[in-house]
Design a protein around this motif. Structure first.
Motif, PDB file in Angstrom:
ATOM      1  N   TYR A 237       0.869  -1.191   0.000  1.00  0.00           N
ATOM      2  CA  TYR A 237       0.000   0.000   0.000  1.00  0.00           C
ATOM      3  C   TYR A 237       0.899   1.233   0.000  1.00  0.00           C
ATOM      4  CZ  TYR A 237      -3.741   3.250   1.209  1.00  0.00           C
ATOM      5  OH  TYR A 237      -4.647   4.307   1.201  1.00  0.00           O
ATOM      6  N   LYS A 238       0.617   2.095  -0.963  1.00  0.00           N
ATOM      7  CA  LYS A 238       1.424   3.297  -1.176  1.00  0.00           C
ATOM      8  C   LYS A 238       2.914   2.945  -1.313  1.00  0.00           C
ATOM      9  CE  LYS A 238      -1.738   6.487   1.119  1.00  0.00           C
ATOM     10  NZ  LYS A 238      -1.911   7.530   2.160  1.00  0.00           N
ATOM     11  N   GLY A 239       3.154   1.793  -2.009  1.00  0.00           N
ATOM     12  CA  GLY A 239       4.502   1.377  -2.332  1.00  0.00           C
ATOM     13  C   GLY A 239       5.229   0.641  -1.231  1.00  0.00           C
ATOM     14  N   ALA A 240       4.619   0.451  -0.060  1.00  0.00           N
ATOM     15  CA  ALA A 240       5.298  -0.201   1.055  1.00  0.00           C
ATOM     16  C   ALA A 240       4.721  -1.598   1.274  1.00  0.00           C
ATOM     17  CB  ALA A 240       5.162   0.625   2.330  1.00  0.00           C
TER      18      ALA A 240
ATOM     19  N   GLN B 294       3.150  -4.508   3.150  1.00  0.00           N
ATOM     20  CA  GLN B 294       2.261  -4.505   4.308  1.00  0.00           C
ATOM     21  C   GLN B 294       2.146  -5.878   4.974  1.00  0.00           C
ATOM     22  OE1 GLN B 294       0.967  -1.571   5.437  1.00  0.00           O
ATOM     23  NE2 GLN B 294       2.243  -0.701   3.794  1.00  0.00           N
TER      24      GLN B 294
ATOM     25  N   ASN C 299      -7.627   1.374  -0.157  1.00  0.00           N
ATOM     26  CA  ASN C 299      -7.277   1.510  -1.575  1.00  0.00           C
ATOM     27  C   ASN C 299      -7.458   2.948  -2.038  1.00  0.00           C
ATOM     28  OD1 ASN C 299      -6.459   0.658  -4.109  1.00  0.00           O
ATOM     29  ND2 ASN C 299      -8.524   0.135  -4.780  1.00  0.00           N
ATOM     30  N   ASP C 300      -7.061   3.886  -1.200  1.00  0.00           N
ATOM     31  CA  ASP C 300      -7.179   5.289  -1.610  1.00  0.00           C
ATOM     32  C   ASP C 300      -6.348   5.532  -2.850  1.00  0.00           C
ATOM     33  OD1 ASP C 300      -8.844   5.833   0.473  1.00  0.00           O
ATOM     34  OD2 ASP C 300      -7.278   6.653   1.781  1.00  0.00           O
ATOM     35  N   GLN C 301      -6.979   6.152  -3.804  1.00  0.00           N
ATOM     36  CA  GLN C 301      -6.324   6.526  -5.057  1.00  0.00           C
ATOM     37  C   GLN C 301      -5.669   5.313  -5.751  1.00  0.00           C
ATOM     38  OE1 GLN C 301      -3.623   9.737  -4.136  1.00  0.00           O
ATOM     39  NE2 GLN C 301      -5.263  11.150  -3.536  1.00  0.00           N
ATOM     40  N   GLU C 302      -6.360   4.178  -5.566  1.00  0.00           N
ATOM     41  CA  GLU C 302      -5.910   2.946  -6.238  1.00  0.00           C
ATOM     42  C   GLU C 302      -4.436   2.635  -5.957  1.00  0.00           C
ATOM     43  OE1 GLU C 302      -7.927   0.926  -7.895  1.00  0.00           O
ATOM     44  OE2 GLU C 302      -9.626   2.264  -7.579  1.00  0.00           O
ATOM     45  N   GLN C 303      -4.035   2.837  -4.716  1.00  0.00           N
ATOM     46  CA  GLN C 303      -2.641   2.595  -4.360  1.00  0.00           C
ATOM     47  C   GLN C 303      -2.421   1.224  -3.713  1.00  0.00           C
ATOM     48  OE1 GLN C 303      -0.144   5.894  -3.033  1.00  0.00           O
ATOM     49  NE2 GLN C 303      -2.018   7.137  -2.886  1.00  0.00           N
ATOM     50  N   LEU C 304      -3.447   0.383  -3.723  1.00  0.00           N
ATOM     51  CA  LEU C 304      -3.298  -0.982  -3.227  1.00  0.00           C
ATOM     52  C   LEU C 304      -2.766  -1.872  -4.352  1.00  0.00           C
ATOM     53  CD1 LEU C 304      -3.785  -3.265  -1.130  1.00  0.00           C
ATOM     54  CD2 LEU C 304      -6.102  -3.470  -2.103  1.00  0.00           C
TER      55      LEU C 304
END
Length: 377
Positions: free
Chosen positions: A19-22, A24, A36-41
């Motif tokens: 998530y957001k590149g990290a 998890q 999944n804010d802003q399709e960052q998942l």
């Protein structure tokens, strides 16, 4: 819902999510609500059928999420003198080389590992060897080699150039890793060896070709392998040398007359030399002596002339015997009138059998006298 996503994971799957590149974590079976804010998942589905965990995920999981890694992953690792037989559901899944490691999904098991310490003995225990061969995996075939020794054979097992063991008939396996291992199969049964088309010069300078044959067997495999590079080639050369030396000191006539004795003269030298390298030579035969074309023609002419002379002698002897027989008969008839009369009757009978009609003028008593008188006239 806005800003979230539901992710369903099957029983035979695992999901690594970011998530957001990290990184998890790891998702097990079930339905999961994920941000999944802003399709960052970002999710990556991995199947448990491919039991090994990709190496890039493995490093991140053990370093960043050690608790989850311990829950979901199993690490197998070997030392510098170890091999590891990794089993999955009772079947061999993989073999780890020295200083190697493998990370798998724990739930893809059950897993079992057998560590093997490498030493100077490269042989694989028979039960393990049988299981390794049945597995047929690429990893197994790369480092497990086999030796098949049939009846009537023996294998000299050499490690790093030194003889390690003698193997009787059977099926063997060994590790092909750190050492240079060679298994040399030696046939102990009697074997033929032919030496064909050997040219040599006789004592009277006639070039001939000979064909030889020998029968041998290996009685000391260690000597046969260590004393010479190739024992069959050594026997071949010994036969060549022995017969060249023996026949080169003889004339062509002697060779043709004494083929049997030539074998005995040359064989003793060959047998003693071969016994020194572990071979038993039982039979040595000079099979053929082949003459060049022009020499064959000359020899045929000589033989033909000899046979013609013998035929003339026999003919003259028979003619002499026939003449002597006639002379003896004439002497008998001169001394015995009855015998002469019988001869007259035989002559008359012979003549009568060849003509249709015979007229006798003076009677049979004067027949022979008339014939004699006619001959004198």
């Amino acid at each position: 819902m806005k800003g979230n996503r539901y992710v369903t994971v099957n029983e035979r799957e695992r999901v690594i999510w970011f998530y957001k590149g990290a990184l998890q974590g790891i998702l097990g079976p079930g339905e999961h609500k994920m941000p999944n804010d802003q399709e960052q998942l970002v999710i990556d589905r991995l199947t448990l059928e491919d039991a090994a965990v990709p190496w890039d995920y493995e490093k991140m999981l053990f370093r960043q999420l050690p608790d989850q890694a311990a829950e979901h992953l199993t690490l197998f690792q070997t030392g510098p003198e170890e091999l590891a037989i990794v089993e999955r559901d009772g079947r061999i899944e993989n073999i780890l080389y020295p200083d190697d490691k493998l990370t798998v999904w724990t739930d893809a098991g059950p897993w079992k590992v057998e560590l093997i310490t490498l030493d100077d003995n490269p042989f694989i225990e028979p039960a393990l060897f049988s299981r390794l061969i049945k597995s047929g995996t690429a990893e197994v075939m790369d480092i497990v080699k086999t030796v098949q020794v049939d009846n009537g054979q023996i294998a000299l097992f050499m490690v790093d150039g030194e003889i390690f063991n003698e193997l009787p008939p059977g099926h063997y396996g060994y590790w092909d890793l750190r050492q240079k291992v060679v298994a040399k199969i030696i046939d102990l049964s009697r074997q033929p060896l032919d030496v064909n088309g050997q040219e040599l010069l006789t004592k009277d300078r006639v070039t001939i070709r000979i064909n030889l044959s020998a029968e041998y067997r290996v009685v000391d495999p260690v000597k046969a392998v260590t004393e010479v590079k190739d024992f069959a080639d050594a026997l071949y050369r010994a036969l060549q040398y022995a017969f060249r030396k023996t026949l080169g000191a003889m004339t062509l006539d002697q060779i043709l007359d004494k083929q049997v004795t030539v074998d005995a003269e040359a064989a003793q030298k060959v047998r003693s030399d071969m016994a020194a390298i572990g071979l038993e030579v039982s039979e040595i035969i000079l099979k053929d002596v082949i003459l060049p074309g022009e020499m064959r023609e000359l020899l045929n002419q000589v033989v033909s002339a000899q046979k013609a002379a013998e035929a003339n002698v026999i003919k003259r002897r028979e003619e002499t015997n026939a003449t002597r027989s006639l002379l003896n008969t004439a002497k008998v008839m001169a001394d015995n009138p009855v015998m002469l009369r019988l001869k007259e009757l035989e002559a008359l009978e012979s003549i009568a059998g060849k003509v249709d009609r015979l007229t006798v003028n003076n009677g049979t008593s004067g027949l022979m006298n008339d014939i004699v008188n006619l001959t004198e006239d």
